[in-house]
Design a protein around this motif. Sequence first.
Motif, PDB file in Angstrom:
ATOM      1  N   SER B 178       1.676 -10.038   0.751  1.00  0.00           N
ATOM      2  CA  SER B 178       1.963  -8.939   1.499  1.00  0.00           C
ATOM      3  C   SER B 178       3.477  -8.579   1.161  1.00  0.00           C
ATOM      4  O   SER B 178       3.490  -7.168   1.029  1.00  0.00           O
ATOM      5  N   GLN B 179       4.325  -9.423   1.054  1.00  0.00           N
ATOM      6  CA  GLN B 179       5.822  -8.998   0.584  1.00  0.00           C
ATOM      7  C   GLN B 179       5.879  -8.305  -0.795  1.00  0.00           C
ATOM      8  O   GLN B 179       6.538  -7.399  -1.094  1.00  0.00           O
ATOM      9  N   LEU B 181       3.619  -6.783  -2.571  1.00  0.00           N
ATOM     10  CA  LEU B 181       2.906  -5.503  -2.406  1.00  0.00           C
ATOM     11  C   LEU B 181       3.942  -4.407  -1.738  1.00  0.00           C
ATOM     12  O   LEU B 181       4.050  -3.280  -2.265  1.00  0.00           O
ATOM     13  N   HIS B 182       4.362  -4.878  -0.767  1.00  0.00           N
ATOM     14  CA  HIS B 182       5.049  -3.961  -0.014  1.00  0.00           C
ATOM     15  C   HIS B 182       6.561  -3.512  -0.550  1.00  0.00           C
ATOM     16  O   HIS B 182       6.749  -2.318  -0.678  1.00  0.00           O
ATOM     17  N   LEU B 185       5.497  -1.444  -3.964  1.00  0.00           N
ATOM     18  CA  LEU B 185       5.124   0.185  -3.387  1.00  0.00           C
ATOM     19  C   LEU B 185       6.460   0.741  -3.145  1.00  0.00           C
ATOM     20  O   LEU B 185       6.863   1.928  -3.417  1.00  0.00           O
ATOM     21  N   SER B 226       1.995   6.354  -3.869  1.00  0.00           N
ATOM     22  CA  SER B 226       2.736   5.169  -3.293  1.00  0.00           C
ATOM     23  C   SER B 226       3.082   5.307  -2.106  1.00  0.00           C
ATOM     24  O   SER B 226       2.606   4.352  -1.287  1.00  0.00           O
ATOM     25  N   LEU B 229       0.019   4.717  -0.100  1.00  0.00           N
ATOM     26  CA  LEU B 229      -0.593   3.595  -0.105  1.00  0.00           C
ATOM     27  C   LEU B 229       0.432   2.745   0.976  1.00  0.00           C
ATOM     28  O   LEU B 229      -0.189   1.773   1.244  1.00  0.00           O
ATOM     29  N   GLN B 230       1.748   2.968   1.121  1.00  0.00           N
ATOM     30  CA  GLN B 230       2.540   2.198   1.602  1.00  0.00           C
ATOM     31  C   GLN B 230       1.998   1.867   3.049  1.00  0.00           C
ATOM     32  O   GLN B 230       2.098   0.694   3.539  1.00  0.00           O
ATOM     33  N   SER B 233      -0.300  -0.974   3.007  1.00  0.00           N
ATOM     34  CA  SER B 233       0.473  -2.209   2.898  1.00  0.00           C
ATOM     35  C   SER B 233       1.500  -2.587   4.159  1.00  0.00           C
ATOM     36  O   SER B 233       1.617  -3.962   4.222  1.00  0.00           O
ATOM     37  N   ILE B 236      -0.666  -4.411   6.641  1.00  0.00           N
ATOM     38  CA  ILE B 236      -1.245  -5.916   5.962  1.00  0.00           C
ATOM     39  C   ILE B 236       0.049  -6.789   6.614  1.00  0.00           C
ATOM     40  O   ILE B 236      -0.046  -7.799   6.822  1.00  0.00           O
ATOM     41  N   SER B 237       1.235  -5.982   6.175  1.00  0.00           N
ATOM     42  CA  SER B 237       2.293  -6.950   6.497  1.00  0.00           C
ATOM     43  C   SER B 237       2.554  -7.295   8.090  1.00  0.00           C
ATOM     44  O   SER B 237       2.914  -8.383   8.642  1.00  0.00           O
TER      45      SER B 237
END
Lengths: 333, 439
Positions: B178-179, B181-182, B185, B226, B229-230, B233, B236-237
Amino acid sequence: MLLSIIIILGIAFILYAILGGADYGAGIVEIFAGKKGEHTITKAIAPVWEANHVWLILAIVILFAGFPLIFSTISTVLHIPLMIVLLGIVLRGSSFTFRHYDVGQNGSRKYYTLFFRISSFITPVFLGVTLGAMILGEIDLSASGTFYEQYLRPWLNIFCFTMGLFCAALFAYIAAVFMIGEVPSVGERKRYIQLARLFLFATTILGILVFVAAEWHGHPLFREFFASTFSVIALGMVLLLVPVLLRLFRQPNILYLRAVAGLQVLLILLGWYAIQFPILVYEKHGNHLTFYNTQAPAATQLQMLIALFVGLLLIVPAFYYLFKVFKGAQEEQ
Amino acid sequence: MDDLLAARLQMAVSLGFHIVFACIGMTMPVLMAFSEWKWLRTQKQEYLDLAKAWSKGVAIFFAVGAVSGTVLSFELGLLFPGFMQHAGPIIGMPFSWEGTAFFVEAIALGVFLYGWNRLNRWVHWASGIVVGISGVLSGIFVVSANAWMNSPAGFDYQNGAYTNIDPVAAMFNDAWFSQALHMTLAAFVATSFAVAGVHAFLLIKNRNNTFHRTAVKIALSFGAVSALLQPISGDISAKDIAQRQPAKLAAAEALYKTSQPADLVIGGIPNDKEERVQHAIHIPRLLSFLAHGDFNAEVTGLDKFPKEERPPVFITHIAFQVMVGLGVLMALAGLLFLVFSAWWKKILSKKWWLTCIAWLTPAGFIAVEAGWTVTEVGRQPWIIYGFMKTSDAVSPMPGLQFSFYIISAVYILLTVILIWLMWRQIATVTNFYPSARTD
């Protein structure tokens, strides 16, 4: 496994000393190389200097993951010289890049050059100071003493600064030899040959002074040196290569010249490793930190070795390619 | 200033400085390679010009990023030797891989920057792709090491000793995905919007300029995707820290009392003494949904933690609001860009639109800094969450504040010079690139 890691660490350090050393040295040599030299030196190191310095990062990562106690000890006790090294690295890299890419040609260039040269000198000096402090044995791990005793005395002394100057002179020597092959004209070449001779002389004198200073501090470097047959042979070969070099200076063959100078650095470092091994940090009361008593658990070593192995498989060909592409005259930016 | 605060501030300044260059190093190679690819396909001059102009900027940023990254690898030990002594063997693996990836990146960048006229065009383009991939990978590895501090794994802890070390389990800890990906992005959002903003600003004065128009189009395309998409993400975080680090989520949301259901608190000023947030907007039940996917779920508040184990609420909450607010703003801009590109192309060259994009220039980087603040301050007082306190890891050397003052002064100086240099670079762009000239 442990031995493989130690060998890779040793190689990373040698490559840093030669490649990174040539970069630092270039900044020192530039002081003596005149206006034209500034241009050729910039052209010679611009494409490669960043990659050259990653060897240091590699060595540090191996140290903190593989030998954590050594890393945490030197970064505590030698905080101040290491901090100066870091400031030097930042100022040097930034001012070099600023000078190279700044589109203006006015006053700012003067300051970039000034910072670049000063930090090119200061950084290797304090790298040498740090190494000197690891050798000297003034580091006191049981200390609850004063600030001076704990954080200054281990490195603020004549031996460490002699080591520092030795490093700077050695790097300048490497750079001067390297630059001989980077300039086509005979006149310019002559200048760098002169400088290479000068720095070879300075390195020799400072090398002797390192031993003298160690004895003066009560660290029996001479005795340790003669106790190691390998070191004696290594130094013997370094000295035997000097006349070869002097001859090569008269009739320069770039490849031989670089090979011989590189071999000298290699031998100096191997000789030093042989004296030190397996100790990395000498401690005042004999509680030295060695590769063995500070090694990380086996699982860490294995994973690190895998990463290093895969890494070297990628890096070595890539490095070769980079140097191949830029051999000879550089493209004008 | 006490030594712990000085060490934390120095780390914050060093990381806050480096993170900007790391983001640029992850994103710009991709933009450059994309532009070069367009050039190889279409032979249009503006694409080549852009790739070259960007690469000059990247050379400067990459160099400063490389040296400030070197500083960080030492600083972990210089400031927190207690941490490195124990964590080094556990998280050494991602650092070893990061070293490798960075090495490849540095070499490939050397080839890309200096090889324009000496390599086959496609080989040159491929070197740009290698820079991009290794840049993103090295970012992911570093973030994985940071994720381990939030979600320690891969060891047993007995009587102060870390045993049974498993570096693979440590690297692939619960937070790494998760980190990573975040952060990846975020790097793309921040850099793309910054690039688009600068070119949009120059386009306002000079509406027919092909060079700047193409630049805005490329950068905003990457930025829009991006930025959209953020939020996914981010969700999720949020769900992840609700499980693993409820204290961090509680501080970010300024949730003093455990609630079921919990309101989402937007904005406001947390008041630690009275344990409430003043002047905030409350949206009923939304936090329960965002944290646990259920409008009636219980969300752990700070009251479940002893006072000495609570992160600073004020900083974490404000930083979180800044990050989310700017993130939403950029996602909105991204959405508009996609809509306009599809149906109202004319709007894209209108002054008001370009002005909006120009104003968003720093937004992404401010959001990155804010987000990083949330993750670091929100973990306090721990350096290894649940195992080691930051105060137990800090260097015993007195006078750490002097290191902090010097490093801060140097980084401020470098920032000023960099902005000035970039400005000069941009001001002379018309001298070097044919497509930047307007007739």
